[in-house]
Design an enzyme around this catalytic site. Structure first.
Site, PDB file in Angstrom:
ATOM      1  N   ARG A 129       0.838  -1.213   0.000  1.00  0.00           N
ATOM      2  CA  ARG A 129       0.000   0.000   0.000  1.00  0.00           C
ATOM      3  C   ARG A 129       0.872   1.263   0.000  1.00  0.00           C
ATOM      4  O   ARG A 129       0.506   2.279  -0.587  1.00  0.00           O
ATOM      5  CB  ARG A 129      -0.964  -0.004   1.195  1.00  0.00           C
ATOM      6  CG  ARG A 129      -1.839   1.234   1.286  1.00  0.00           C
ATOM      7  CD  ARG A 129      -3.073   1.051   2.161  1.00  0.00           C
ATOM      8  NE  ARG A 129      -2.778   0.536   3.480  1.00  0.00           N
ATOM      9  CZ  ARG A 129      -2.152   1.198   4.458  1.00  0.00           C
ATOM     10  NH1 ARG A 129      -1.747   2.449   4.262  1.00  0.00           N
ATOM     11  NH2 ARG A 129      -1.923   0.633   5.624  1.00  0.00           N
TER      12      ARG A 129
ATOM     13  N   ASP B  45      -9.136  15.512 -17.822  1.00  0.00           N
ATOM     14  CA  ASP B  45      -9.629  14.141 -17.915  1.00  0.00           C
ATOM     15  C   ASP B  45      -9.425  13.693 -19.359  1.00  0.00           C
ATOM     16  O   ASP B  45     -10.108  14.149 -20.273  1.00  0.00           O
ATOM     17  CB  ASP B  45     -11.106  14.081 -17.501  1.00  0.00           C
ATOM     18  CG  ASP B  45     -11.625  12.645 -17.421  1.00  0.00           C
ATOM     19  OD1 ASP B  45     -11.072  11.772 -18.111  1.00  0.00           O
ATOM     20  OD2 ASP B  45     -12.594  12.415 -16.678  1.00  0.00           O
TER      21      ASP B  45
ATOM     22  N   LYS C 253     -11.345   2.090 -19.100  1.00  0.00           N
ATOM     23  CA  LYS C 253     -11.865   2.278 -20.448  1.00  0.00           C
ATOM     24  C   LYS C 253     -10.852   1.791 -21.488  1.00  0.00           C
ATOM     25  O   LYS C 253     -10.683   0.610 -21.647  1.00  0.00           O
ATOM     26  CB  LYS C 253     -12.254   3.752 -20.653  1.00  0.00           C
ATOM     27  CG  LYS C 253     -13.072   4.332 -19.485  1.00  0.00           C
ATOM     28  CD  LYS C 253     -14.456   3.722 -19.339  1.00  0.00           C
ATOM     29  CE  LYS C 253     -15.142   4.038 -18.013  1.00  0.00           C
ATOM     30  NZ  LYS C 253     -15.290   5.432 -17.686  1.00  0.00           N
TER      31      LYS C 253
HETATM   32  C1  LIG Z   1     -15.264   6.137 -16.455  1.00  0.00           C
HETATM   33  C2  LIG Z   1     -14.823   7.522 -16.357  1.00  0.00           C
HETATM   34  C3  LIG Z   1     -14.331   8.046 -15.147  1.00  0.00           C
HETATM   35  C4  LIG Z   1     -14.301   7.251 -13.868  1.00  0.00           C
HETATM   36  O1  LIG Z   1     -13.527   6.085 -13.950  1.00  0.00           O
HETATM   37  P1  LIG Z   1     -13.860   4.713 -13.183  1.00  0.00           P
HETATM   38  O2  LIG Z   1     -12.765   3.832 -13.623  1.00  0.00           O
HETATM   39  O3  LIG Z   1     -15.228   4.279 -13.607  1.00  0.00           O
HETATM   40  O4  LIG Z   1     -13.834   5.003 -11.718  1.00  0.00           O
HETATM   41  C5  LIG Z   1     -13.912   9.375 -15.148  1.00  0.00           C
HETATM   42  N1  LIG Z   1     -13.977  10.142 -16.259  1.00  0.00           N
HETATM   43  C6  LIG Z   1     -14.441   9.663 -17.417  1.00  0.00           C
HETATM   44  C7  LIG Z   1     -14.502  10.570 -18.615  1.00  0.00           C
HETATM   45  C8  LIG Z   1     -14.887   8.351 -17.507  1.00  0.00           C
HETATM   46  O5  LIG Z   1     -15.376   7.909 -18.678  1.00  0.00           O
END
Ligand SMILES: *Cc1c(COP(=O)(O)O)cnc(C)c1O
Length: 381
Positions: free
Chosen positions: A57, A180, A205
């Site tokens: 951790r 992001d 993703k």
């Molecule tokens: C899925 C997603 C997140 C969050 O990610 P998780 O892996 O589901 O916690 C944040 N921003 C965008 C644009 C996403 O598509």
């Protein structure tokens, strides 16, 4: 903190590799004689004392570090891996002091909005929202905001922010500008090169790419920021799983190929949807009709694999499309080998969207079969 294995990039000829395609395949390996060619999942909490690695951790594991090395090299920074995308987002928000000012886009991943609103309700920070394409507004916001959170292309309207201009605006020395990068991926956009302090991706993703894991990655250039993110991961216990990190690395190996195919499919489908009589509007940054197409063309290497389109008629007409597709899955999420479709206004917190808006994440299937599936689902009766 230093990497702890003799096997990390600094010892390797990785510095000579500049293409993302080769880095995705070559990075994150242990090249010592006798080492497994692929970094195995290491399900360890603790290690025999005597090196810098005592407890995972705090100190990480070789499996997480493989993922961190790959993404770090792709984005030109140091990467910290987390248990999910949202865990990574939370670690960025963790850097704020009480009373901070946060700016978020009006079109933004709902989990990020939820987290920001919760902190706002608790009085931890104040929250403002700005239109993704209000470049002048973002430039002004940079003068007093402590966290400028951009999402580009945005979810699900796929608006592209003028990231370069916004990043070049003067901001407070202590401010963080975060992007992001989940929809663009490191292959289409390198936020740190554009001037951002923080690049975030949900590895759930495109990096994972197979809808079978949750993970997040945050990449920065500043060493103090990297240490602070690691400290946040350590204290909140937001650690990636061994198997998930292994799978994310496995996914990364084919990411360039997957993205190339899915992106080519998306362009073809976007054009055909645009010409379809039952479709009122298509939002895809690659179409010249898209309001921020010129910024997208300038700023992104590729237009991505997500298309949003409004079906003529009300919500029921769009729901019908979702219930009729067969090759395409009626499911949430995005960035995987399989195509998925979902009506977004049906989701709590997304009621501001057009009721018949469908978000399609295009996969790597045969494009003619994808189109047949969509065209059949869009039929009139
Ligand atoms: C899925 C997603 C997140 C969050 O990610 P998780 O892996 O589901 O916690 C944040 N921003 C965008 C644009 C996403 O598509």
């Amino acid at each position: 903190m230093k990497n702890k294995d003799a096997s990390t990039s600094t010892d390797l000829p990785l510095a000579k590799i500049s293409s993302a395609e080769s880095l995705l395949v070559a990075a994150g390996r242990d090249r010592r004689p006798g080492a497994p060619l692929n970094r195995p999942p290491v399900p360890a909490s603790n290690f025999i004392l005597g090196t810098e690695r005592a407890y995972s951790r705090d100190d990480g594991t070789p499996t997480w570090e493989a993922l961190e090395e790959i993404v770090g090299l792709l984005e030109g920074g140091h990467t910290v891996a987390f248990s999910s995308g949202m865990a990574g987002v939370a670690a960025v928000f963790d850097q704020l002091r009480v009373g901070a000012q946060v700016v978020l886009p009006d079109d933004c991943y709902q989990g990020v909005v939820g987290l920001a609103e919760l902190g706002n309700q608790k009085g931890l920070w104040s929250l403002r929202r700005l239109a993704v394409d209000d470049t002048a507004g973002w430039v002004r916001a940079c003068t007093d905001a402590d966290l400028i959170w951009l999402e580009s292309p945005s979810n699900p309207l796929l608006t592209v922010a003028d990231v370069r201009t916004i990043c070049s605006a003067t901001r407070k020395p202590s401010a963080l500008l975060a992007i992001d990068n989940t929809f663009a991926t490191s292959l289409n956009q390198r936020p740190l090169d554009l001037g951002a302090d923080v690049s975030f991706q949900s590895a759930t993703k495109f990096i994972g790419g197979h809808s079978d894991l949750l993970a997040g990655v945050v990449t920065v250039r500043r060493d103090d920021l990297r240490a602070a993110l690691r400290r946040s991961r350590e204290l909140n216990g937001a650690t990636p799983g061994a198997l998930e990190s292994f799978l994310a690395v496995r996914g990364a190996r084919t990411m360039a190929l997957r993205l190339e195919r899915a992106q080519a499919n998306a362009m073809i489908l976007a054009e055909r949807l645009h010409a379809h009589p039952r479709v009122a509007l298509v939002r895809y940054p690659g179409l010249s009709s898209h309001p921020t197409h010129s910024v997208a063309r300038d700023q992104l290497k590729g237009f991505g694999t997500i298309i949003s389109f409004d079906v003529r008629g009300e919500a029921a007409a769009a729901d019908k499309v979702c219930s009729r597709v067969s090759l395409i899955h009626h499911a949430t999420s995005l960035g995987a080998v399989e195509s998925t479709i979902e009506r977004r206004a049906g989701i709590p917190g997304q009621e501001h969207l057009p009721p018949s808006l469908l978000r399609l994440s295009v996969g790597i299937e045969n494009v003619e079969e994808l189109w047949e599936d969509l065209a059949a689902a869009l039929r009139d009766e």
